[in-house]
Design an enzyme around this catalytic site. Structure first.
Site, PDB file in Angstrom:
ATOM      1  N   GLU A   1      -1.429  14.723   0.286  1.00 44.76           N
ATOM      2  CA  GLU A   1      -0.317  13.998   0.897  1.00 44.76           C
ATOM      3  C   GLU A   1       0.555  13.378  -0.188  1.00 44.76           C
ATOM      4  O   GLU A   1       0.122  12.487  -0.918  1.00 44.76           O
ATOM      5  CB  GLU A   1      -0.832  12.879   1.815  1.00 44.76           C
ATOM      6  CG  GLU A   1       0.302  12.129   2.493  1.00 44.76           C
ATOM      7  CD  GLU A   1      -0.061  10.725   2.947  1.00 44.76           C
ATOM      8  OE1 GLU A   1       0.593  10.229   3.885  1.00 44.76           O
ATOM      9  OE2 GLU A   1      -0.970  10.111   2.363  1.00 44.76           O
TER      10      GLU A   1
ATOM     11  N   ASP B   1      -5.258  11.314   0.370  1.00 47.70           N
ATOM     12  CA  ASP B   1      -4.305  10.340   0.879  1.00 47.70           C
ATOM     13  C   ASP B   1      -3.412   9.777  -0.230  1.00 47.70           C
ATOM     14  O   ASP B   1      -3.897   9.433  -1.307  1.00 47.70           O
ATOM     15  CB  ASP B   1      -5.076   9.193   1.542  1.00 47.70           C
ATOM     16  CG  ASP B   1      -4.165   8.115   2.103  1.00 47.70           C
ATOM     17  OD1 ASP B   1      -3.420   8.411   3.051  1.00 47.70           O
ATOM     18  OD2 ASP B   1      -4.196   6.979   1.590  1.00 47.70           O
TER      19      ASP B   1
END
Length: 578
Positions: A294, A221
């Site tokens: 990401e 993330d």
């Protein structure tokens, strides 16, 4: 009689074949599950791990190779699981560690791989590490980014003008420690200090823990936030320059992000994590474990996450070119550019990936129009490389209407009611639509954590299974086509026929040629494929049609004249091999 030389030859051939086998992830179909909204097994209105386990057979039904699950670890839920207080525990809201282990075991039975959402940039402020850091304990003192700020005219101010993604200063005063801590997201999400090697090893150990639990990889993330610019010799940080398009100092875009994202050290953190995965595989065997990263960075920076001359990086640095840069009125030339630009910039020997939806963006059908739902599913599943589908996009789910009173997303709640819908991520997080029954079959309880979309009776798994050309059945047919050698292993040419039509050719020597055609707009279009691609067979047949088609599966068509209805997307297969 078998000779030793023939045995050796067989062994060598076997080894060569094993080396030649493509990695499992290279052309995989990934599926993102947002656990809160996927399936509730206990009636509390919130999805959970047992709900995921219950529906793993559905993933198998729709041809999914692997699923990555948004966070389900212990958390106060200030940002719905992205604020983790214990990186090695399941939050009771989602179940127990035993439930997790049961899910992994069932997934392995079905050969569906499990990818864990790894959130390294920050923890919760309720994490034991942060509590100890705030207390000044020696080991934990520098686990996070701390600064006393400055006192001017008797008033204390934050160290810099850095702004949080969730609005307001990225610095929060801690009364106990008498210092500010950095939080690039919610104030309950303090940023780790990755310049501290002890922190790095702590997070390395988190990876090893979950690898030992049987996960097949990690989706990392917000990696581009992991490092900030290094403090100067006095321990101070520079202000970021102002942007001129807003005068609101609480707006994230108030400053130009040159010190808080995309620092040069960040890709090397991913290289370290790749080494951990490879070492685990060497020690424990099994198939390759993967990193999906990401980063909403410029494309040239994203490419660094693949690795460099001396280090391997992420197998899948998320390709957000389509999700970020395509718009409702983008023409076929824009599609062509974004696709080919990624393919041309991608380092040699690496694999492409394609993303058009996730839990942070409005649903595809709401962004681009319901007429284009099949278009994007066909595009993602016929381009070379792997695809990542957000739960419900195979059904054509649309954004749910979520009132201000029902809004829970901190990104919206930290703003103002008059523009909350532009900021809220809740509409794309509404419960998965399984049936036309109460609460769309998501829960047996009396309420859901977010309202179910109003159109659930028309768009749900149960109904679409029974409609021949539903979005769901088109998606399943696509997964069958995806197994064809030319689509799995073949080369690709992506060309805009005109402003209105995009064409994707997949081909492999000795195999059939597949051509996907996408009519981006609402006009009838005719295409002469011979003017687009060279050396084509003269005749094709329809390998996939949608609800917008007037042709049927198996109908033949001349390469010189293919007619597309408004917003129609199709896949053609040559009647002869090449």
């Amino acid at each position: 009689m078998t000779t030793w030389s023939s045995i050796v030859l067989l062994l060598v051939c076997g080894l060569l074949a094993a080396e030649a086998a493509e990695p499992w992830w290279q052309t995989a179909s990934f599926y993102q599950i947002y656990p809160r909204s996927f399936k509730d097994s206990d009636g509390d209105g919130v999805g959970d791990l047992n709900g995921v386990t219950e529906k793993l057979e559905y993933l198998k039904e729709i041809g999914i190779t692997a699923t990555w699950l948004s966070p389900f670890l212990r958390s106060p839920m200030a940002d719905f699981g992205y604020d983790i207080s214990d990186f090695k525990e399941v939050d009771p809201l989602f179940g127990t560690m035993q439930d997790f282990e049961n899910m992994v075991a069932r997934a392995k039975q079905l050969n569906v791989k499990i990818i864990l959402d790894f959130v390294p940039n920050h923890s919760s402020d309720e994490c034991d590490w942060f509590i100890r850091s705030a207390a000044g304990e020696a080991k934990y003192k520098d686990y996070y980014i701390w600064h006393p700020g400055f006192v001017e005219n008797g008033v204390r101010r934050p160290p810099t003008n850095w702004v949080s993604v969730f609005r307001g200063s990225a610095w929060e005063w801690h009364e106990g420690r008498q210092e500010y801590y950095l939080h690039q997201f919610h104030k309950k999400q303090p940023d780790f200090n990755f310049r501290n090697p002890v922190v790095r090893e702590e997070m390395n150990d988190v990876l090893r823990f979950w690898l030992a639990k049987g996960v097949d990889g990690f989706r990392v993330d917000a990696i581009y936030h992991a490092f900030e610019v290094e403090a100067d010799e006095n321990g101070n940080y520079p202000d970021e320059p102002r942007n001129d398009w807003t005068n609101d100092p609480d707006e994230y875009g108030y400053t130009h992000k040159i010190y808080t994202v995309d620092q040069p050290e960040t890709p090397h953190l991913v290289y370290e994590w790749r080494e951990i995965l490879e070492q685990f595989q060497q020690d424990n065997g099994g198939e390759e474990r993967i990193l999906m990263v990401e980063t909403w960075s410029p494309i040239e920076i994203v490419m660094h996450y693949y690795g460099n001359e001396t280090a391997e990086g992420a197998q899948i640095p998320f390709n957000f070119q389509l999700i970020s840069n395509l718009h409702y009125d983008s023409d076929a030339y824009h599609y062509e550019y974004l696709i080919n630009n990624w393919l041309s910039l991608m380092p040699s020997g690496k694999s492409a990936n394609w993303v058009i939806g996730n839990h942070d963006k409005n649903r595809v059908g709401s962004r681009f129009g319901a007429d284009r739902i099949d278009l994007f599913n066909i595009l993602l599943l016929t381009l070379p490389g792997c695809s990542i589908t957000y739960q419900g996009e195979e059904l054509g789910m649309l954004d749910a209407y979520i009132s201000w009173a029902d809004t829970v997303d901190p990104q919206a709640c930290n703003g103002h009611e008059e523009n909350y819908m532009a900021m809220s991520r809740d509409p794309a997080r509404s419960p998965m639509q399984w049936t036309d029954g109460k609460f769309s079959g998501f829960t047996s309880g009396d309420a859901t954590w977010l309202p179910v979309a109003q159109d659930y009776a028309q768009r749900n798994v149960q109904k679409e299974r029974g409609v021949a050309l539903s979005h769901l059945n088109v998606f399943k047919r696509l997964q069958q086509l995806r197994q064809e050698p030319a689509v799995q292993e073949g080369d690709a040419e992506v060309k805009a026929v005109s402003s209105y039509v995009l064409a994707v050719k997949r081909y492999l020597s000795g195999e059939y040629v597949y051509i996907s055609l996408f009519n981006v707009f609402g006009y009838i279009e005719n295409v002469n494929l011979n003017e687009v691609f060279s050396g084509l067979p003269s005749t094709f047949q329809y390998a996939l049609v949608t609800g917008k088609s007037i042709k049927q599966l198996g109908d033949r068509v001349a390469a010189s004249s293919v007619t597309l209805m408004p917003y129609e997307s199709i896949v053609l297969r040559s009647t002869t091999t090449i």
